[in-house]
Design an enzyme around this catalytic site. Structure first.
Site, mmCIF file in Angstrom:
data_model
loop_
_atom_site.group_PDB
_atom_site.id
_atom_site.type_symbol
_atom_site.label_atom_id
_atom_site.label_comp_id
_atom_site.label_asym_id
_atom_site.label_seq_id
_atom_site.Cartn_x
_atom_site.Cartn_y
_atom_site.Cartn_z
ATOM 1 N N GLY A 9 16.159 11.031 -5.076
ATOM 2 C CA GLY A 9 15.738 9.626 -5.008
ATOM 3 C C GLY A 9 16.708 8.738 -5.770
ATOM 4 N N ARG A 37 18.160 8.219 2.190
ATOM 5 C CA ARG A 37 18.947 7.102 2.742
ATOM 6 C C ARG A 37 20.159 6.897 1.850
ATOM 7 N NH1 ARG A 37 17.630 2.030 -0.391
ATOM 8 N NH2 ARG A 37 16.219 2.732 -1.997
ATOM 9 N N TYR A 143 -1.563 6.136 -6.487
ATOM 10 C CA TYR A 143 -0.324 6.342 -7.267
ATOM 11 C C TYR A 143 -0.673 6.896 -8.649
ATOM 12 C CZ TYR A 143 3.963 4.862 -9.760
ATOM 13 O OH TYR A 143 5.102 4.794 -10.523
HETATM 14 N N1 LIG Z 1 10.425 0.992 -11.263
HETATM 15 C C1 LIG Z 1 9.384 0.981 -12.071
HETATM 16 O O1 LIG Z 1 9.009 -0.092 -12.591
HETATM 17 C C2 LIG Z 1 8.664 2.272 -12.392
HETATM 18 C C3 LIG Z 1 7.635 2.238 -13.346
HETATM 19 C C4 LIG Z 1 6.953 3.408 -13.634
HETATM 20 C C5 LIG Z 1 7.334 4.597 -13.034
HETATM 21 N N2 LIG Z 1 8.342 4.616 -12.108
HETATM 22 C C6 LIG Z 1 8.675 5.902 -11.485
HETATM 23 O O2 LIG Z 1 10.072 6.144 -11.540
HETATM 24 C C7 LIG Z 1 10.503 6.847 -10.367
HETATM 25 C C8 LIG Z 1 11.609 6.066 -9.663
HETATM 26 O O3 LIG Z 1 11.125 4.777 -9.362
HETATM 27 P P1 LIG Z 1 12.007 3.643 -8.680
HETATM 28 O O4 LIG Z 1 11.492 2.351 -9.155
HETATM 29 O O5 LIG Z 1 13.448 3.953 -8.813
HETATM 30 O O6 LIG Z 1 11.546 3.825 -7.161
HETATM 31 P P2 LIG Z 1 12.252 3.296 -5.828
HETATM 32 O O7 LIG Z 1 11.207 3.134 -4.801
HETATM 33 O O8 LIG Z 1 13.151 2.143 -6.149
HETATM 34 O O9 LIG Z 1 13.180 4.533 -5.451
HETATM 35 C C9 LIG Z 1 12.669 5.738 -4.943
HETATM 36 C C10 LIG Z 1 13.740 6.377 -4.107
HETATM 37 O O10 LIG Z 1 13.202 7.581 -3.550
HETATM 38 C C11 LIG Z 1 13.696 7.711 -2.235
HETATM 39 N N3 LIG Z 1 12.822 8.598 -1.471
HETATM 40 C C12 LIG Z 1 11.666 8.313 -0.823
HETATM 41 N N4 LIG Z 1 11.189 9.406 -0.207
HETATM 42 C C13 LIG Z 1 12.061 10.415 -0.490
HETATM 43 C C14 LIG Z 1 12.119 11.778 -0.142
HETATM 44 N N5 LIG Z 1 11.177 12.352 0.629
HETATM 45 N N6 LIG Z 1 13.147 12.522 -0.607
HETATM 46 C C15 LIG Z 1 14.125 11.960 -1.378
HETATM 47 N N7 LIG Z 1 14.119 10.664 -1.705
HETATM 48 C C16 LIG Z 1 13.097 9.904 -1.282
HETATM 49 C C17 LIG Z 1 13.715 6.295 -1.691
HETATM 50 O O11 LIG Z 1 14.603 6.193 -0.584
HETATM 51 C C18 LIG Z 1 14.192 5.508 -2.922
HETATM 52 O O12 LIG Z 1 15.602 5.368 -2.930
HETATM 53 C C19 LIG Z 1 9.238 7.035 -9.527
HETATM 54 O O13 LIG Z 1 8.661 8.285 -9.825
HETATM 55 C C20 LIG Z 1 8.330 5.943 -10.016
HETATM 56 O O14 LIG Z 1 6.987 6.282 -9.813
HETATM 57 C C21 LIG Z 1 8.995 3.467 -11.781
#
Ligand SMILES: NC(=O)c1ccc[n+]([C@@H]2O[C@H](COP(=O)([O-])OP(=O)(O)OC[C@H]3O[C@@H](n4cnc5c(N)ncnc54)[C@H](O)[C@@H]3O)[C@@H](O)[C@H]2O)c1
Length: 313
Positions: A9, A37, A143
């Site tokens: 990811g 992607r 979630y």
């Molecule tokens: N951004 C925040 O504010 C935040 C806060 C708390 C926790 N998190 C956690 O941090 C992690 C990353 O978050 P983020 O904000 O970068 O999310 P994001 O949605 O920006 O990125 C997630 C990435 O995962 C990829 N993805 C989706 N399905 C996939 C698959 N089957 N295989 C491989 N890749 C896949 C997507 O294409 C995307 O690039 C997540 O676990 C999220 O729950 C984020």
């Protein structure tokens, strides 16, 4: 470390910055980015990249063997707001990807795992102010349910099988390099994009909805510091509370107006308000401070300054 690091990811909001930071520390060839992607230009051109679905255990094992991967950072997930629209898909992605990675570690095919949890593990019955590390959880979103289940799996694999898995409960994250990916705190990034374009912003949360937040540099540093910490010092193997600041949309708008007086914000709360209402307003992260010396560097003022400066370029 003799092997490589794999980011799953990697093209998302956190994965992009984490990959670039780890490449600057370990060398570009030692950090393999992967996603379903392609990502931004800097990420794609600076080191190895694989199209890889984190729910496909066999494909993941092949990539791990090919690149001699030692550590995995699992950033693939479906975030809070999107997950409410596709609950089954969210559960499947968030759980299957984690179990796949934990199994690789259990079978000694990798040494160390980072997996992010979230403040979404808390729920309406959790104490809202300075939410403690150990407290009532009871999340009410799909979630949050998947993150709480994930935390229990991490703790279980550590204690039962000796898996070295480390985790942080990230608050809402603010960054300028990559757009946020469908969370409840996305407003706090969107508002800056409108502010620099001189456009009014319609906020999907109420003006007084306080949530814990963090600037991306702090989140990346926390992640790397936790992964570098001495294993014996880590008393929490579910996920650490992590905190930097808390603010409401109105407080954020006021701070932005110190630089962009003309910013107009209208408030039109949607379904994301119900999610925000169940989350803490502030977090007690004293365990992270005690165990591995966590200390945030960015407060609201500094975050607003850097966000406006970088987005104005
Ligand atoms: N951004 C925040 O504010 C935040 C806060 C708390 C926790 N998190 C956690 O941090 C992690 C990353 O978050 P983020 O904000 O970068 O999310 P994001 O949605 O920006 O990125 C997630 C990435 O995962 C990829 N993805 C989706 N399905 C996939 C698959 N089957 N295989 C491989 N890749 C896949 C997507 O294409 C995307 O690039 C997540 O676990 C999220 O729950 C984020």
């Amino acid at each position: 470390m003799s092997g490589t690091i794999l980011i799953l990811g990697a093209c998302g909001q956190i994965g992009t910055e984490l990959t670039l930071k780890l490449r600057s520390m370990h060398g570009n060839e030692r950090v393999v980015a992967s996603d379903i992607r392609e990502g931004g230009e800097e990420l794609m051109s600076s080191g190895p990249f694989e199209i890889l679905d984190a729910t496909d255990a066999n494909a993941m094992e092949e990539v791990v063997a090919f690149y001699e991967v030692e550590e995995i950072y699992l950033m693939a997930a479906m975030l809070s707001a999107t997950a409410e629209k596709f609950p089954e898909r969210a559960w499947n992605l968030n759980m299957t990807s984690l179990i796949n990675v934990l199994q690789l570690a259990k079978e000694h095919k990798i040494d160390k795992v980072f997996w992010p949890s979230s403040i979404a593990v808390f729920g309406p019955n959790t104490p809202k102010e300075r939410t403690p590390q150990h407290t009532i959880m009871e999340p009410s979103t799909v979630y949050g349910i998947s993150k709480l289940a994930g935390e229990r799996w991490c703790d279980y694999y550590h204690h039962k099988f000796g898996v070295d898995v480390r985790s942080l409960r990230y608050p809402g994250l603010l960054s300028w390099k990559t757009q946020p990916g469908g969370g409840t705190t996305d407003y706090a990034v969107e508002i800056f994009h409108n502010a620099v374009k001189g456009e009014p912003y319609e906020c999907f949360l109420k003006a007084d909805s306080a949530l814990p937040m963090m600037y991306m540099d702090d989140a990346i540093r926390a992640t790397i510091e936790l992964m570098c910490a001495d294993s014996d010092n880590l008393s929490v193997r579910s996920s650490y509370n992590l905190s930097a600041m808390s603010f409401t949309p109105e407080e954020l708008a006021l701070e932005i107006r110190k630089h962009r007086q003309d910013l107009e914000v209208v408030y039109a709360p949607d379904f994301r308000q119900q999610i925000a209402d169940t989350w803490p307003a502030s977090i007690d992260d004293s365990k992270a401070r005690e165990d591995w010396g966590w200390k945030p560097a960015f407060g609201l003022e500094a975050t607003v300054e850097v966000m406006l400066r970088e987005l104005s370029r």
